[in-house]
Design a protein around this motif. Structure first.
Motif, PDB file in Angstrom:
ATOM      1  N   HIS A  91       0.855  -1.188   0.000  1.00 38.86           N
ATOM      2  CA  HIS A  91       0.000   0.000   0.000  1.00 38.86           C
ATOM      3  C   HIS A  91       0.889   1.234   0.000  1.00 38.86           C
ATOM      4  O   HIS A  91       1.905   1.276   0.686  1.00 38.86           O
ATOM      5  CB  HIS A  91      -0.909   0.004   1.236  1.00 38.86           C
ATOM      6  CG  HIS A  91      -2.110   0.874   1.104  1.00 38.86           C
ATOM      7  ND1 HIS A  91      -2.049   2.249   1.182  1.00 38.86           N
ATOM      8  CD2 HIS A  91      -3.412   0.567   0.892  1.00 38.86           C
ATOM      9  CE1 HIS A  91      -3.262   2.753   1.022  1.00 38.86           C
ATOM     10  NE2 HIS A  91      -4.109   1.760   0.845  1.00 38.86           N
ATOM     11  N   SER A  92       0.488   2.220  -0.772  1.00 39.83           N
ATOM     12  CA  SER A  92       1.256   3.457  -0.817  1.00 39.83           C
ATOM     13  C   SER A  92       1.091   4.216   0.493  1.00 39.83           C
ATOM     14  O   SER A  92       0.070   4.116   1.179  1.00 39.83           O
ATOM     15  CB  SER A  92       0.782   4.325  -1.985  1.00 39.83           C
ATOM     16  OG  SER A  92      -0.621   4.544  -1.901  1.00 39.83           O
ATOM     17  N   SER A  93       2.111   4.984   0.837  1.00 40.36           N
ATOM     18  CA  SER A  93       2.067   5.791   2.047  1.00 40.36           C
ATOM     19  C   SER A  93       1.597   7.210   1.715  1.00 40.36           C
ATOM     20  O   SER A  93       1.578   7.631   0.551  1.00 40.36           O
ATOM     21  CB  SER A  93       3.448   5.843   2.703  1.00 40.36           C
ATOM     22  OG  SER A  93       4.356   6.570   1.887  1.00 40.36           O
ATOM     23  N   VAL A  94       1.242   7.950   2.739  1.00 43.77           N
ATOM     24  CA  VAL A  94       0.834   9.343   2.548  1.00 43.77           C
ATOM     25  C   VAL A  94       1.981  10.154   1.957  1.00 43.77           C
ATOM     26  O   VAL A  94       1.784  10.965   1.038  1.00 43.77           O
ATOM     27  CB  VAL A  94       0.379   9.951   3.890  1.00 43.77           C
ATOM     28  CG1 VAL A  94       0.103  11.441   3.731  1.00 43.77           C
ATOM     29  CG2 VAL A  94      -0.858   9.223   4.411  1.00 43.77           C
ATOM     30  N   ASP A  95       3.198   9.907   2.445  1.00 41.94           N
ATOM     31  CA  ASP A  95       4.356  10.655   1.940  1.00 41.94           C
ATOM     32  C   ASP A  95       4.602  10.360   0.467  1.00 41.94           C
ATOM     33  O   ASP A  95       4.960  11.268  -0.303  1.00 41.94           O
ATOM     34  CB  ASP A  95       5.601  10.292   2.752  1.00 41.94           C
ATOM     35  CG  ASP A  95       5.535  10.834   4.171  1.00 41.94           C
ATOM     36  OD1 ASP A  95       4.738  11.758   4.414  1.00 41.94           O
ATOM     37  OD2 ASP A  95       6.270  10.322   5.043  1.00 41.94           O
TER      38      ASP A  95
ATOM     39  N   LEU B 170      -7.007  -2.422 -14.400  1.00 42.06           N
ATOM     40  CA  LEU B 170      -7.643  -3.114 -15.523  1.00 42.06           C
ATOM     41  C   LEU B 170      -6.702  -4.091 -16.208  1.00 42.06           C
ATOM     42  O   LEU B 170      -7.117  -4.840 -17.085  1.00 42.06           O
ATOM     43  CB  LEU B 170      -8.143  -2.081 -16.552  1.00 42.06           C
ATOM     44  CG  LEU B 170      -9.174  -1.079 -16.020  1.00 42.06           C
ATOM     45  CD1 LEU B 170      -9.567  -0.101 -17.128  1.00 42.06           C
ATOM     46  CD2 LEU B 170     -10.394  -1.795 -15.476  1.00 42.06           C
ATOM     47  N   TYR B 171      -5.449  -4.085 -15.826  1.00 42.03           N
ATOM     48  CA  TYR B 171      -4.484  -5.002 -16.422  1.00 42.03           C
ATOM     49  C   TYR B 171      -4.238  -6.161 -15.466  1.00 42.03           C
ATOM     50  O   TYR B 171      -4.546  -6.114 -14.281  1.00 42.03           O
ATOM     51  CB  TYR B 171      -3.171  -4.282 -16.713  1.00 42.03           C
ATOM     52  CG  TYR B 171      -2.600  -3.557 -15.520  1.00 42.03           C
ATOM     53  CD1 TYR B 171      -1.743  -4.191 -14.635  1.00 42.03           C
ATOM     54  CD2 TYR B 171      -2.938  -2.228 -15.278  1.00 42.03           C
ATOM     55  CE1 TYR B 171      -1.237  -3.533 -13.533  1.00 42.03           C
ATOM     56  CE2 TYR B 171      -2.445  -1.561 -14.179  1.00 42.03           C
ATOM     57  CZ  TYR B 171      -1.592  -2.213 -13.311  1.00 42.03           C
ATOM     58  OH  TYR B 171      -1.102  -1.554 -12.227  1.00 42.03           O
ATOM     59  N   THR B 172      -3.671  -7.220 -15.999  1.00 41.10           N
ATOM     60  CA  THR B 172      -3.399  -8.420 -15.208  1.00 41.10           C
ATOM     61  C   THR B 172      -1.900  -8.592 -15.033  1.00 41.10           C
ATOM     62  O   THR B 172      -1.159  -8.629 -16.010  1.00 41.10           O
ATOM     63  CB  THR B 172      -3.970  -9.680 -15.886  1.00 41.10           C
ATOM     64  OG1 THR B 172      -5.374  -9.518 -16.026  1.00 41.10           O
ATOM     65  CG2 THR B 172      -3.692 -10.916 -15.046  1.00 41.10           C
TER      66      THR B 172
ATOM     67  N   ASN C  83       1.082   7.757  -7.609  1.00 43.94           N
ATOM     68  CA  ASN C  83      -0.338   7.442  -7.560  1.00 43.94           C
ATOM     69  C   ASN C  83      -0.651   6.592  -6.331  1.00 43.94           C
ATOM     70  O   ASN C  83       0.142   5.727  -5.955  1.00 43.94           O
ATOM     71  CB  ASN C  83      -0.770   6.678  -8.811  1.00 43.94           C
ATOM     72  CG  ASN C  83      -0.760   7.543 -10.053  1.00 43.94           C
ATOM     73  OD1 ASN C  83      -0.965   8.755  -9.983  1.00 43.94           O
ATOM     74  ND2 ASN C  83      -0.530   6.923 -11.201  1.00 43.94           N
ATOM     75  N   PRO C  84      -1.811   6.815  -5.698  1.00 46.92           N
ATOM     76  CA  PRO C  84      -2.236   5.912  -4.624  1.00 46.92           C
ATOM     77  C   PRO C  84      -2.322   4.480  -5.165  1.00 46.92           C
ATOM     78  O   PRO C  84      -2.826   4.261  -6.270  1.00 46.92           O
ATOM     79  CB  PRO C  84      -3.611   6.449  -4.233  1.00 46.92           C
ATOM     80  CG  PRO C  84      -3.617   7.869  -4.689  1.00 46.92           C
ATOM     81  CD  PRO C  84      -2.780   7.907  -5.930  1.00 46.92           C
ATOM     82  N   TYR C  85      -1.848   3.541  -4.381  1.00 47.63           N
ATOM     83  CA  TYR C  85      -1.758   2.158  -4.866  1.00 47.63           C
ATOM     84  C   TYR C  85      -2.100   1.199  -3.737  1.00 47.63           C
ATOM     85  O   TYR C  85      -1.761   1.429  -2.571  1.00 47.63           O
ATOM     86  CB  TYR C  85      -0.342   1.871  -5.370  1.00 47.63           C
ATOM     87  CG  TYR C  85      -0.119   0.436  -5.800  1.00 47.63           C
ATOM     88  CD1 TYR C  85      -0.640  -0.033  -6.997  1.00 47.63           C
ATOM     89  CD2 TYR C  85       0.619  -0.432  -5.007  1.00 47.63           C
ATOM     90  CE1 TYR C  85      -0.433  -1.345  -7.397  1.00 47.63           C
ATOM     91  CE2 TYR C  85       0.829  -1.747  -5.391  1.00 47.63           C
ATOM     92  CZ  TYR C  85       0.297  -2.199  -6.594  1.00 47.63           C
ATOM     93  OH  TYR C  85       0.503  -3.498  -6.983  1.00 47.63           O
ATOM     94  N   SER C  86      -2.787   0.102  -4.088  1.00 50.46           N
ATOM     95  CA  SER C  86      -3.109  -0.933  -3.117  1.00 50.46           C
ATOM     96  C   SER C  86      -3.063  -2.295  -3.796  1.00 50.46           C
ATOM     97  O   SER C  86      -3.573  -2.455  -4.914  1.00 50.46           O
ATOM     98  CB  SER C  86      -4.493  -0.699  -2.514  1.00 50.46           C
ATOM     99  OG  SER C  86      -4.826  -1.732  -1.599  1.00 50.46           O
TER     100      SER C  86
ATOM    101  N   SER D  67      -5.401  -1.868  -7.077  1.00 50.76           N
ATOM    102  CA  SER D  67      -6.005  -0.594  -7.481  1.00 50.76           C
ATOM    103  C   SER D  67      -4.904   0.452  -7.566  1.00 50.76           C
ATOM    104  O   SER D  67      -3.966   0.454  -6.770  1.00 50.76           O
ATOM    105  CB  SER D  67      -7.084  -0.150  -6.495  1.00 50.76           C
ATOM    106  OG  SER D  67      -6.518   0.151  -5.233  1.00 50.76           O
ATOM    107  N   ALA D  68      -5.024   1.321  -8.559  1.00 52.48           N
ATOM    108  CA  ALA D  68      -4.085   2.415  -8.756  1.00 52.48           C
ATOM    109  C   ALA D  68      -4.876   3.695  -8.971  1.00 52.48           C
ATOM    110  O   ALA D  68      -5.862   3.698  -9.729  1.00 52.48           O
ATOM    111  CB  ALA D  68      -3.168   2.140  -9.943  1.00 52.48           C
TER     112      ALA D  68
END
Length: 216
Positions: free
Chosen positions: A79-83, A146-148, A90-93, A139-140
């Protein structure tokens, strides 16, 4: 997920078969939390929160040494951090759902004592986990990917940890886990075939309850 469910059922049947054939064993349940990251991606730090739950069978060889097998369902990921987001990423999970089958060698420190008190409540452990990926999601930028990506169905993880027996039934365990068999291999054709090995990097804390026999 249908194949994953079938695999879990077969794994439970195999695990219970080992229990039924064991002549002398301890066994019980475990549950807890994990924090994790994936080494090899663009994000760093233990920002992904997950969980683990399952059962164990402990086979003692003598008063100090035992072998423990486990069957667990665990959620790892990244998971991306706030920093990192504030720095422009991009936010990422990433969520990786595993069935884990650790095999752990365990040594009770009861032969040692401090000021006359034996350390029989303290157990050191090390071993290998065979991990099977049941499901994954990414998720990005707050949108489902949408890609695998080719996350490996099978991987292997080295485990080291320490377990504290609170009493005859309850205990607390802490483990560090790191993949030595990659969870993904990526070849970047834009950078002269650069190969990146992605690996789980996990800290785990669990509570255990011994339901089979006292004195674990």
């Amino acid at each position: 997920m249908r194949n994953g469910f079938r695999f879990i059922v077969l794994s439970v049947m195999l695990f219970m078969g080992l229990v039924s054939f064991a002549q002398s064993f301890n066994g019980g349940l475990l549950a807890g939390g994990v924090i994790s990251q994936v080494d090899g991606d663009r994000y760093s730090g233990y920002h992904h929160l997950g969980f683990t739950a399952g059962a164990y069978v402990n086979l003692p060889f003598d008063d100090n040494f035992s072998l423990q097998t486990e069957l667990k369902y665990s959620l790892f990921g990244a998971h991306s951090s706030v920093d990192e987001v504030e720095a422009g990423q991009n936010p990422y999970s990433l969520n990786l759902h595993y069935v884990e089958m650790p095999v752990m060698a365990r040594y009770n420190l009861g032969l040692l004592n401090i000021n006359g008190k034996h350390l029989d409540f303290l157990v050191l452990e090390a071993g290998v986990s065979f991990d099977f990926l049941m499901d994954n999601s990414e998720s990005a930028n707050n949108e489902p990917a949408l890609y695998t990506k080719r996350w490996n169905f099978f991987s292997m993880t080295a485990n080291v940890g320490v377990h504290f027996d609170l009493n005859e039934r309850w205990g607390v365990g802490i483990r560090y886990m790191y993949s030595f068999w990659p969870i993904r291999v990526r070849v970047d054709n834009t950078q002269l075939g650069l190969v990146t090995h992605y690996k789980n990097n996990v800290l785990q804390a669990t509570i255990t309850y011994n339901i089979m026999a006292p004195g674990r």
